[in-house]
Write a protein that holds these residues in place. Structure first.
Motif, mmCIF file in Angstrom:
data_model
loop_
_atom_site.group_PDB
_atom_site.id
_atom_site.type_symbol
_atom_site.label_atom_id
_atom_site.label_comp_id
_atom_site.label_asym_id
_atom_site.label_seq_id
_atom_site.Cartn_x
_atom_site.Cartn_y
_atom_site.Cartn_z
ATOM 1 N N UNK A 267 0.809 -1.206 0.000
ATOM 2 C CA UNK A 267 0.000 0.000 0.000
ATOM 3 C C UNK A 267 0.849 1.266 0.000
ATOM 4 N N UNK A 268 1.966 1.206 0.687
ATOM 5 C CA UNK A 268 2.890 2.343 0.631
ATOM 6 C C UNK A 268 3.326 2.594 -0.806
ATOM 7 N N UNK A 269 3.689 1.514 -1.493
ATOM 8 C CA UNK A 269 4.129 1.631 -2.882
ATOM 9 C C UNK A 269 3.025 2.170 -3.770
ATOM 10 N N UNK A 270 1.788 1.707 -3.542
ATOM 11 C CA UNK A 270 0.665 2.166 -4.361
ATOM 12 C C UNK A 270 0.367 3.634 -4.131
ATOM 13 N N UNK A 271 0.367 4.053 -2.874
ATOM 14 C CA UNK A 271 0.103 5.461 -2.559
ATOM 15 C C UNK A 271 1.190 6.347 -3.144
ATOM 16 N N UNK A 272 2.442 5.901 -3.031
ATOM 17 C CA UNK A 272 3.545 6.686 -3.585
ATOM 18 C C UNK A 272 3.423 6.794 -5.099
ATOM 19 N N UNK A 273 3.046 5.686 -5.744
ATOM 20 C CA UNK A 273 2.939 5.676 -7.203
ATOM 21 C C UNK A 273 1.803 6.552 -7.702
ATOM 22 N N UNK A 274 0.667 6.525 -6.995
ATOM 23 C CA UNK A 274 -0.519 7.238 -7.471
ATOM 24 C C UNK A 274 -0.562 8.673 -6.958
ATOM 25 N N UNK A 275 -0.514 8.836 -5.644
ATOM 26 C CA UNK A 275 -0.611 10.190 -5.080
ATOM 27 C C UNK A 275 0.716 10.937 -5.186
ATOM 28 N N UNK A 276 1.816 10.187 -5.112
ATOM 29 C CA UNK A 276 3.116 10.819 -5.308
ATOM 30 C C UNK A 276 3.241 11.409 -6.696
ATOM 31 N N UNK A 277 2.640 10.751 -7.674
ATOM 32 C CA UNK A 277 2.672 11.258 -9.044
ATOM 33 C C UNK A 277 1.896 12.560 -9.184
ATOM 34 N N UNK A 278 0.980 12.808 -8.234
ATOM 35 C CA UNK A 278 0.211 14.058 -8.235
ATOM 36 C C UNK A 278 0.893 15.156 -7.433
ATOM 37 N N UNK A 279 2.090 14.855 -6.941
ATOM 38 C CA UNK A 279 2.857 15.874 -6.222
ATOM 39 C C UNK A 279 2.865 15.737 -4.722
ATOM 40 N N UNK A 280 2.215 14.698 -4.165
ATOM 41 C CA UNK A 280 2.188 14.522 -2.719
ATOM 42 C C UNK A 280 3.525 14.001 -2.213
ATOM 43 N N UNK A 281 3.878 14.403 -1.009
ATOM 44 C CA UNK A 281 5.035 13.855 -0.313
ATOM 45 C C UNK A 281 4.539 12.699 0.553
ATOM 46 N N UNK A 282 4.984 11.489 0.260
ATOM 47 C CA UNK A 282 4.451 10.298 0.921
ATOM 48 C C UNK A 282 5.445 9.779 1.949
ATOM 49 N N UNK A 283 4.959 9.623 3.187
ATOM 50 C CA UNK A 283 5.768 9.048 4.265
ATOM 51 C C UNK A 283 5.021 7.827 4.808
#
Length: 408
Positions: free
Chosen positions: A199-215
């Motif tokens: 799920x970390x990887x999925x959030x980073x891939x999807x929301x990170x691509x929209x400019x979010x900083x994922x921790x």
């Protein structure tokens, strides 16, 4: 700091999908038998077409199987006007229990293919879905995966489709809780296992691509005291917390987040599971922002009304994965209408790019990778005495939750 505007009190889910057992209605009741016409006599339609449904009638996911099975029965009834047949060809659904075991699922698939089945569908388990997809490609048969949410099913080969959503659609729906993801701080809170890490990887891939900083805050699976981890969320002061959790300790986890003030620190989003889980959130239930694949009443259309009525008349209860079974039924009927149940290439062509009305509204099988493009939902839980019910807050349009096209 100034945080992005966030939509409050909504919902949606990040989990793998499933399905299984059920009731009766169309073509045939659950059996392990087979019986087909040959379909080779000068183009005449076969008397019947066998469709093998591989699902978890038993095992840890059997409850989800009931939802899928009841939905499948309703979907075939809807698509055939209650006849269980396409023209003169009877649809012979046969049911086979994988018990949640990938090896058993593969053995069943091989046996059915050996009996000249050209259509397979189902399974609750992502690992089984991937193996059945391999069998479909190797043996050139049509496979329609069920609620198994792994993104790897999409685009895996030309022979594999899906009747439910995938994890990336869950994540994309979660992103709708933030008005502007660019620069937003998104925290993934989950277990330190393959599920949480995925799920970390999925959030980073999807929301990170929209400019979010994922921790991330990943908790060891054997932890029983969640207070220190809840405090980490408060101290991090994120803009959005995405919770990916599965297991018997979920109630203790939610209680700790509530007691430590995590809900005051940031909106907390997680996936709404089936009805049996609604009370597990405790006092936090009315504070969580839920993203949802489906709950009864979310679709608000005539097809959903038919599905709910049919399922209830059969003595079952519509729930999270009922639409996945219903859509599988629609896809099976479509394939048989266009390909006779034997011409696999024609059946594939008939499904690619197909747009139809399902229980969740307008639904499209994307031609490029066979992703199922569909609406998703934001919801909240409301308590009335000891009962909890899900209520629709907003519908996330299909195009806003659509996964990126899978590379083949």
């Amino acid at each position: 700091m100034e945080r992005p505007t966030v939509v409050k009190n909504h919902a949606k889910i990040l989990t793998a999908g499933l399905l299984a057992t059920g009731l009766t209605l169309t073509a045939c009741a659950p059996t392990e038998g087979t019986s087909t016409g040959d379909g080779e006599d000068g183009g005449a339609a076969p008397e019947s077409v066998n469709v093998g449904i591989v699902y978890s009638k038993t095992g840890p996911l059997a409850a989800y199987g009931e939802e899928y099975y009841a939905g499948l029965q309703a979907g075939v009834a809807y698509a055939t006007d209650g006849t269980g047949a396409v023209g003169e060809t009877e649809i012979n659904l046969t049911y086979h229990d994988d018990g949640g075991d990938p090896d058993k699922g593969v053995s069943i698939a091989k046996e059915l293919i050996g009996k000249e089945y050209s259509i397979l569908a189902g399974t609750t388990v992502s690992g089984i879905a991937l193996k059945l997809a391999e069998q479909a490609e190797q043996n050139q048969v049509l496979y329609i995966s069920g609620p198994a949410a792994t993104d790897a099913v999409t685009g895996i080969n030309d022979y594999t489709f899906r009747s439910g959503r995938q994890s990336v659609q869950d994540v994309a729906t979660a992103g709708q809780f933030v008005e502007d993801l660019d620069g937003a701080d998104v925290m993934v809170f989950g277990q330190d296992n393959a599920f949480g890490q995925g799920n970390v990887a999925a959030v980073d891939a999807v929301l990170g691509a929209e400019g979010a900083e994922v921790d991330q805050i990943l908790v060891p699976e054997d932890v029983t005291e969640f207070t220190p981890f809840a405090r980490q969320i408060v101290e991090a002061d994120p803009d959005l917390v995405f919770v990916a959790w599965a297991g018997a300790n979920a109630g203790s986890m939610w209680q700790a987040l509530d007691q430590q003030g995590a809900f005051d620190a940031a909106p907390i989003v997680t996936g709404l599971a089936n009805k049996a889980t609604y009370s597990a959130y405790g006092a936090a239930g009315e504070k969580i922002s839920f993203l949802s694949h489906y709950f009864p009443g979310a679709g608000q259309n005539d097809v959903e009304d038919f599905m709910i009525e049919h399922v209830e008349e059969a003595g079952a209860e519509p729930d999270l994965f009922t639409p996945d079974g219903f859509v599988a039924g629609q896809m099976i009927v479509r394939a048989i209408e266009e390909g006779g149940g034997t011409d696999v290439d024609s059946m594939i062509a008939s499904l690619e790019g197909w747009e139809f009305e399902g229980p969740k509204g307008t639904t499209t099988v994307r031609a490029e990778d066979h992703a199922l493009i569909q609406d998703m939902y934001q919801a909240e839980l409301v308590q009335d005495g000891s009962e909890w019910t899900a209520e629709l807050i907003d519908t996330v349009p299909a195009e806003d939750a659509a996964p990126p096209v899978a590379e083949q």
